[in-house]
Design a protein around this motif. Structure first.
Motif, PDB file in Angstrom:
ATOM      1  N   ALA A 138      28.507  16.386   4.930  1.00 42.38           N
ATOM      2  CA  ALA A 138      28.225  17.821   4.592  1.00 42.38           C
ATOM      3  C   ALA A 138      29.348  18.547   5.090  1.00 42.38           C
ATOM      4  O   ALA A 138      30.205  17.997   5.704  1.00 42.38           O
ATOM      5  N   HIS A 156      24.875  15.088   8.120  1.00 43.26           N
ATOM      6  CA  HIS A 156      24.238  16.335   8.498  1.00 43.26           C
ATOM      7  C   HIS A 156      25.695  17.456   8.755  1.00 43.26           C
ATOM      8  O   HIS A 156      26.606  17.121   9.598  1.00 43.26           O
ATOM      9  N   GLN A 157      25.750  18.631   8.253  1.00 45.35           N
ATOM     10  CA  GLN A 157      26.698  19.687   8.701  1.00 45.35           C
ATOM     11  C   GLN A 157      26.939  19.971  10.126  1.00 45.35           C
ATOM     12  O   GLN A 157      25.917  19.823  10.720  1.00 45.35           O
ATOM     13  N   VAL A 159      27.723  17.811  12.224  1.00 46.57           N
ATOM     14  CA  VAL A 159      27.872  16.849  13.082  1.00 46.57           C
ATOM     15  C   VAL A 159      29.328  16.239  13.444  1.00 46.57           C
ATOM     16  O   VAL A 159      30.041  16.173  12.737  1.00 46.57           O
ATOM     17  N   ARG A 172      21.521   7.892   8.543  1.00 43.77           N
ATOM     18  CA  ARG A 172      21.130   9.364   8.450  1.00 43.77           C
ATOM     19  C   ARG A 172      21.494   9.825   9.904  1.00 43.77           C
ATOM     20  O   ARG A 172      20.821   9.719  10.786  1.00 43.77           O
ATOM     21  N   ALA A 174      21.985  13.182  11.903  1.00 40.99           N
ATOM     22  CA  ALA A 174      21.746  14.620  12.207  1.00 40.99           C
ATOM     23  C   ALA A 174      22.151  15.041  13.634  1.00 40.99           C
ATOM     24  O   ALA A 174      22.108  16.273  13.793  1.00 40.99           O
ATOM     25  N   ASN A 186      17.351   5.468  10.125  1.00 38.04           N
ATOM     26  CA  ASN A 186      16.885   7.034   9.210  1.00 38.04           C
ATOM     27  C   ASN A 186      15.691   7.650   9.959  1.00 38.04           C
ATOM     28  O   ASN A 186      14.538   7.339   9.733  1.00 38.04           O
ATOM     29  N   PRO A 187      16.078   8.533  10.857  1.00 41.18           N
ATOM     30  CA  PRO A 187      17.162   9.024  11.578  1.00 41.18           C
ATOM     31  C   PRO A 187      18.111   7.945  12.309  1.00 41.18           C
ATOM     32  O   PRO A 187      17.598   6.820  13.113  1.00 41.18           O
ATOM     33  N   ARG A 258      24.782  19.787  19.154  1.00 43.89           N
ATOM     34  CA  ARG A 258      23.827  19.215  18.437  1.00 43.89           C
ATOM     35  C   ARG A 258      22.891  18.212  19.031  1.00 43.89           C
ATOM     36  O   ARG A 258      22.059  17.675  18.549  1.00 43.89           O
TER      37      ARG A 258
END
Length: 262
Positions: A138, A156-157, A159, A172, A174, A186-187, A258
């Protein structure tokens, strides 16, 4: 001499080095610059304010320099900058940046970007990275040098993934992945350090042992992030050749807005 297929459409304003190869039906726009020894396969589209360095190989059906997939984008002349010696496989899409960030998407040198990968606006990629098939980045993602992302990893954006980190298949992300860490799920959760990758890059057993110490402090001692950082800093000097690894970890953790994968 350049070898340009007669069906390729190259804008007269585009700048191509004398030995660039361009395959059939490829389209190259007016603001594109392509350096020496680049090979552009058939059916590629390279547009926008896009620069490729030397020795890049772009396979068929890739799309480089298209407008960002951001509804705020209003046609500003943002950029895509790709370094030297990259391999960009089939159906890869890499977009230009946005004025809400630095205005440029960057890909460094000697990266291996496999089929169906998407690199969104304002991503910043270092050197020697491997993105396996269908990795999706992202916007505003930062990848350090020597990162390896397993197939179908989604990021994710905003990251960040630190140097020498690795993800497993279908991860995934995040949250940020610190340097040297292997994450999966995931996550995604931290699994271990990327010991095999470090050995392949010439890390000594002493350096790898110190990296393992940093990992244990982050993930196995039940410490807060601040407490772990303090104890990681106390490791300086134990293995002088690893002090740069400590500095890399500390610099990354300071910027972990984050949070990090756990």
């Amino acid at each position: 001499m350049a070898r340009i297929h007669p069906t390729a459409l190259i804008d007269p304003a585009a700048e191509l080095a004398d030995d660039v190869e361009v395959g059939a039906y490829s389209v190259i726009g007016p603001h594109v610059r392509i350096g020496a020894a680049c090979h552009i396969g058939p059916h590629c589209v390279i547009e926008g304010h896009t620069t490729l360095g030397q020795g890049n190989r772009v396979f068929q059906f890739a799309s480089l320099g298209a407008a960002p997939q951001d509804k705020k984008y209003a046609g500003e002349p943002t950029r895509l900058e790709i370094g030297d010696g990259n391999t960009i496989r089939e159906f890869v899409t890499i977009n230009t940046g946005t004025v809400q960030d630095a205005g440029v998407t960057r890909v460094g040198n000697d990266n291996w970007i496999m089929a169906y990968v998407h690199v969104a606006h304002d991503c910043q990629l270092g050197d020697h990275i491997i993105l396996a098939n269908s990795v999706q980045l992202a916007g505003h993602v930062h990848l350090g040098d020597w990162v390896f992302l397993g197939g179908l990893t989604g990021v994710h954006q905003f990251v960040r993934v630190g140097a020498h980190a690795m993800t497993a298949f279908q991860s995934r992300l995040a949250q940020d992945v610190p340097p040297f860490v292997t994450a999966g799920g995931n996550p995604a959760e931290a699994q271990s350090i990327n010991a095999e990758g470090l050995r392949r890059r010439g890390f000594t057993s002493e350096r790898i042992a110190l990296v393992k110490q940093m990992y244990r402090l982050l993930y196995r001692k039940g410490l807060t992030l601040d407490a772990a950082r303090q104890q990681i800093d106390a490791l300086r000097g134990e293995v002088p050749e690893a002090d740069a690894d400590i500095a890399l970890m500390q610099g990354f953790l300071i910027q972990a807005t984050r949070g990090i994968v756990r």
